[in-house]
Scaffold this motif. Structure first.
Motif, PDB file in Angstrom:
ATOM      1  N   ASP A 153       0.842  -1.200   0.000  1.00  0.00           N
ATOM      2  CA  ASP A 153       0.000   0.000   0.000  1.00  0.00           C
ATOM      3  C   ASP A 153       0.869   1.239   0.000  1.00  0.00           C
ATOM      4  OD1 ASP A 153      -2.743  -0.620  -0.032  1.00  0.00           O
ATOM      5  OD2 ASP A 153      -2.692  -1.204   2.063  1.00  0.00           O
ATOM      6  N   VAL A 154       0.363   2.301  -0.594  1.00  0.00           N
ATOM      7  CA  VAL A 154       1.086   3.572  -0.648  1.00  0.00           C
ATOM      8  C   VAL A 154       0.233   4.662  -0.002  1.00  0.00           C
ATOM      9  CG1 VAL A 154       2.159   5.278  -2.153  1.00  0.00           C
ATOM     10  CG2 VAL A 154       2.198   2.862  -2.800  1.00  0.00           C
ATOM     11  N   VAL A 157       0.114   8.877   0.672  1.00  0.00           N
ATOM     12  CA  VAL A 157       0.679  10.129   0.180  1.00  0.00           C
ATOM     13  C   VAL A 157       0.178  11.284   1.042  1.00  0.00           C
ATOM     14  CG1 VAL A 157       0.834  11.689  -1.795  1.00  0.00           C
ATOM     15  CG2 VAL A 157       0.780   9.214  -2.162  1.00  0.00           C
ATOM     16  N   ARG A 208      -3.047  13.521   0.689  1.00  0.00           N
ATOM     17  CA  ARG A 208      -4.100  12.698   0.095  1.00  0.00           C
ATOM     18  C   ARG A 208      -4.613  11.687   1.127  1.00  0.00           C
ATOM     19  NH1 ARG A 208      -6.563  12.612  -4.354  1.00  0.00           N
ATOM     20  NH2 ARG A 208      -7.527  10.698  -5.113  1.00  0.00           N
ATOM     21  N   HIS A 209      -3.692  10.983   1.753  1.00  0.00           N
ATOM     22  CA  HIS A 209      -4.077   9.994   2.772  1.00  0.00           C
ATOM     23  C   HIS A 209      -3.916  10.530   4.181  1.00  0.00           C
ATOM     24  CE1 HIS A 209      -2.998   7.582  -0.799  1.00  0.00           C
ATOM     25  NE2 HIS A 209      -4.036   6.883  -0.443  1.00  0.00           N
ATOM     26  N   ASP A 226     -11.098  -6.183   3.649  1.00  0.00           N
ATOM     27  CA  ASP A 226     -11.162  -5.146   4.691  1.00  0.00           C
ATOM     28  C   ASP A 226     -11.689  -3.860   4.081  1.00  0.00           C
ATOM     29  OD1 ASP A 226      -8.706  -4.518   3.293  1.00  0.00           O
ATOM     30  OD2 ASP A 226      -8.145  -3.270   4.993  1.00  0.00           O
ATOM     31  N   ASP A 272     -11.648   1.581   1.498  1.00  0.00           N
ATOM     32  CA  ASP A 272     -12.159   2.666   0.649  1.00  0.00           C
ATOM     33  C   ASP A 272     -13.611   3.051   0.935  1.00  0.00           C
ATOM     34  OD1 ASP A 272      -9.736   2.875  -0.617  1.00  0.00           O
ATOM     35  OD2 ASP A 272     -10.292   1.619  -2.300  1.00  0.00           O
ATOM     36  N   HIS A 309     -16.783  -5.049  -4.383  1.00  0.00           N
ATOM     37  CA  HIS A 309     -15.664  -5.898  -4.796  1.00  0.00           C
ATOM     38  C   HIS A 309     -15.968  -7.373  -4.529  1.00  0.00           C
ATOM     39  CE1 HIS A 309     -13.184  -2.566  -5.800  1.00  0.00           C
ATOM     40  NE2 HIS A 309     -13.047  -2.119  -4.567  1.00  0.00           N
ATOM     41  N   TRP A 312     -14.319   5.635  -2.210  1.00  0.00           N
ATOM     42  CA  TRP A 312     -13.228   6.511  -2.585  1.00  0.00           C
ATOM     43  C   TRP A 312     -12.448   5.856  -3.697  1.00  0.00           C
ATOM     44  CZ3 TRP A 312     -11.323  11.156  -1.139  1.00  0.00           C
ATOM     45  CH2 TRP A 312      -9.978  11.412  -1.306  1.00  0.00           C
ATOM     46  N   THR A 313     -12.167   6.593  -4.772  1.00  0.00           N
ATOM     47  CA  THR A 313     -11.200   6.046  -5.727  1.00  0.00           C
ATOM     48  C   THR A 313     -10.055   7.036  -5.865  1.00  0.00           C
ATOM     49  OG1 THR A 313     -11.794   6.924  -7.890  1.00  0.00           O
ATOM     50  CG2 THR A 313     -13.175   5.133  -7.020  1.00  0.00           C
ATOM     51  N   HIS A 314      -8.913   6.549  -6.355  1.00  0.00           N
ATOM     52  CA  HIS A 314      -7.684   7.328  -6.207  1.00  0.00           C
ATOM     53  C   HIS A 314      -7.277   8.151  -7.420  1.00  0.00           C
ATOM     54  CE1 HIS A 314      -6.682   6.333  -2.141  1.00  0.00           C
ATOM     55  NE2 HIS A 314      -7.133   5.128  -2.367  1.00  0.00           N
ATOM     56  N   PHE A 315      -8.046   8.157  -8.491  1.00  0.00           N
ATOM     57  CA  PHE A 315      -7.737   9.081  -9.603  1.00  0.00           C
ATOM     58  C   PHE A 315      -9.009   9.747 -10.101  1.00  0.00           C
ATOM     59  CE2 PHE A 315      -3.869   6.535  -9.837  1.00  0.00           C
ATOM     60  CZ  PHE A 315      -2.945   7.570  -9.854  1.00  0.00           C
ATOM     61  N   ALA A 354      -6.308  10.054 -14.615  1.00  0.00           N
ATOM     62  CA  ALA A 354      -7.618  10.511 -14.130  1.00  0.00           C
ATOM     63  C   ALA A 354      -8.736  10.004 -15.050  1.00  0.00           C
ATOM     64  CB  ALA A 354      -7.645  12.036 -14.043  1.00  0.00           C
ATOM     65  N   GLU A 376      -8.718   4.738 -11.146  1.00  0.00           N
ATOM     66  CA  GLU A 376      -7.891   3.798 -10.382  1.00  0.00           C
ATOM     67  C   GLU A 376      -8.145   2.357 -10.820  1.00  0.00           C
ATOM     68  OE1 GLU A 376      -8.758   3.806  -6.214  1.00  0.00           O
ATOM     69  OE2 GLU A 376      -7.199   2.339  -5.755  1.00  0.00           O
ATOM     70  N   PHE A 377      -9.409   1.987 -10.901  1.00  0.00           N
ATOM     71  CA  PHE A 377      -9.701   0.585 -11.181  1.00  0.00           C
ATOM     72  C   PHE A 377      -9.487   0.244 -12.655  1.00  0.00           C
ATOM     73  CE2 PHE A 377     -12.051   1.489  -7.220  1.00  0.00           C
ATOM     74  CZ  PHE A 377     -11.318   0.645  -6.404  1.00  0.00           C
ATOM     75  N   ASP A 380      -0.062  -1.260  -5.674  1.00  0.00           N
ATOM     76  CA  ASP A 380      -1.028  -0.246  -5.297  1.00  0.00           C
ATOM     77  C   ASP A 380      -0.785   0.953  -6.203  1.00  0.00           C
ATOM     78  OD1 ASP A 380      -3.047   1.028  -3.851  1.00  0.00           O
ATOM     79  OD2 ASP A 380      -1.706   1.714  -2.262  1.00  0.00           O
ATOM     80  N   ARG A 382      -2.569   8.749  -6.142  1.00  0.00           N
ATOM     81  CA  ARG A 382      -2.204  10.020  -6.729  1.00  0.00           C
ATOM     82  C   ARG A 382      -1.152  10.736  -5.893  1.00  0.00           C
ATOM     83  NH1 ARG A 382      -6.560  14.733  -8.108  1.00  0.00           N
ATOM     84  NH2 ARG A 382      -7.657  12.982  -9.041  1.00  0.00           N
TER      85      ARG A 382
END
Lengths: 323, 323
Positions: free
Chosen positions: A59-60, A62, A65-66, A222, A225, A233, A320-323, B12, B16-17, B136, B139
């Motif tokens: 996992d990352v 940032v 962001r996080h 878990d 998001d 999922h 939540w999605t990351h882009f 973007a 992400e997925f 992972d 952004r």
């Protein structure tokens, strides 16, 4: 003491190898984790594997962001960075044993931040007997933390793809608390304190994953998001539909309070919130749920919608999605 | 085709997925690595371990620091990111089997960049039969790549700490080529092309690590930061002094050419340059060096200086530190 350092000292002052040496002292002072034949400091760590397989997750996180450095102390960022990776192993039904950390950070970052981060990280790992065995540090414009966790399962790993029609959907652990805490902080408040604390430092139910695996869980994930996103999922990977029953949730008092203060439906924090890292799992009908698990829905053959809430489409935020 | 995508499509746009799905297709098309029971897509990958131990290493690459997008194609960044981690396992005398990648990137990064990176990464891994098993994406303001590599050794891992007085210091693989290439690019030139290529894509001697371990190497390290800096690590961790003999180096023609063009002593590229990822190892006296290894120095009891060059202190640049 390894973590006593002038507060004006930056990473640039300490230098790469100075920082690595300090981190090494901190790590040596915490639980090393079992079966570490060689820890940090060489080209690679050497680990003794007792089981026939390992589970691995990355996992990352940032900055900005996080986490925000003005909202969360370095120690808690460390706790959280470890927690979300330990949680991934938990969600396989495994126990984490070893972790590595890649830390990219600005040269003017206070060195104490990196050390406090490391201390929080190592202490969270120690909760499950896992150890920090290696890593890398380098310079970047913002703080980026990449964690890899390795673990083992005593029974077969529980995938996302095993849910079957007739199964029960169950949840273990706090859900929506972190989202409630974020809503509070976002409005400049600091209470209810219990939610702010939950945002700063999740408390994943680390024993629940292996217990669910042993009880025969058919699928598990878990909630990082958002609850409905994660249910999605499970549904997608298992080729089923899953209904979440809102009556199953006992909305806790602090979420009711935030709902009242902000005008939000507190159920939205539960259905859409992430980062608490509770576990979601499906169990065959008739299986007695392990301690701490609550039934929150049911699995059926794939219908028009992969996920429903109380039998109908849900139009609130799901995650939540990351882009 | 998984990697055919509109060049204007950003991360973007893809989401992400969407990005994860595309990466998954690419990875599935390459060698999966041995013993991968479950690859990317769940909370963790599941790996079967045949040996009794694993070696694990983590490295972080940052845009603008470890690579420039205008100097190096995404495909080559992928090759390099894999290579430097495979090399860490090589330097233990092991063979890499599984890797994970954490990718943090700006939302406006062309999606093709991420896919080309993945393709290069997977192809470098395939050189040693290793597979990309998880990761992972998230952004960030700049591209940050964190790689963790897992591998196994057939004999005991070779640490940095085992060199003894009387041992021979030996090198295997190109050294100084990448630094020469960087010097060329830094002056706006594109030749000698062989050096620029070496900078863009290292070619670590992946078979040399296990061969050295089997031949009885007492200590080993790969040259990522600079040859003399790495010799210094061997000397410090082993508690010895090491002398490097410059007469042992056959300075290659392209480095001589760059030296002439830039006025630099080409030996500086060899002694101070990094990122070629050759291996440095010490062997007991009398051991026949494995194929490809060249004697470049000798180990003695710890004297006044941990590292000497031709018996004396060296005052040129010795390598790279990250803060």
């Amino acid at each position: 003491m390894a973590d006593a350092i002038d507060r004006d000292t930056t990473l640039a002052d300490l230098g790469e190898f100075g920082l690595i040496a300090r981190i090494g002292e901190l790590v040596a002072a915490t639980a090393p984790g079992e079966d570490v034949l060689l820890g940090p400091g060489d080209d690679a760590a050497v680990l003794r594997v007792r089981k026939g397989h390992v589970v691995v997750s990355t996992d990352v996180l940032v900055e900005g962001r996080h986490f925000r450095r003005d909202w969360v102390e370095a120690y808690d960022v460390g706790r959280r960075a470890a927690a979300q990776n330990l949680s991934d192993i938990n969600a396989m039904g495994g126990r984490a044993q070893w972790l590595t950390v890649g830390l990219a950070a600005p040269a003017d970052l206070p060195a104490q931040w990196a050390l406090d981060f490391t201390r929080g990280f190592a202490e969270e790992c120690a909760l499950v007997g896992a150890g920090l065995v290696g890593g890398d540090v380098t310079r970047a414009d913002q703080v980026v933390i990449a964690v890899t966790a390795l673990g083992a399962c005593t029974v077969s790993p529980v995938l996302r793809s095993g849910a079957a029609p007739g199964d029960v959907l169950a949840l273990c652990g706090r859900q929506g608390w972190s989202a409630g805490g974020l809503a509070v902080l976002g409005r400049g408040f600091r209470s209810p304190r219990v939610l702010v604390e939950a945002y700063r430092r999740p408390e994943p139910p680390y024993d629940a994953g292996p217990a669910a695996a042993e009880a025969g869980a058919t699928a598990m994930i878990d909630v990082s998001d958002g609850l409905l996103a994660e249910v999605g999922h499970l549904a997608a990977d298992s080729g089923v539909s899953i209904d979440v029953e809102t009556a199953a949730f006992d909305v806790p008092e602090p979420l009711l309070a935030v709902g009242q203060a902000t005008g939000a439906d507190p159920l939205q924090f539960i259905l859409g919130g992430g980062e608490d890292h509770p576990l979601l799992a499906t169990f065959p009908p008739g299986v007695a749920l392990p301690d701490g698990w609550t039934r929150i829905g049911s699995v059926s053959a794939r219908g028009d919608l992969p996920v429903t809430v109380d039998g109908a489409a849900y139009d609130g935020p799901t995650g939540w999605t990351h882009f």
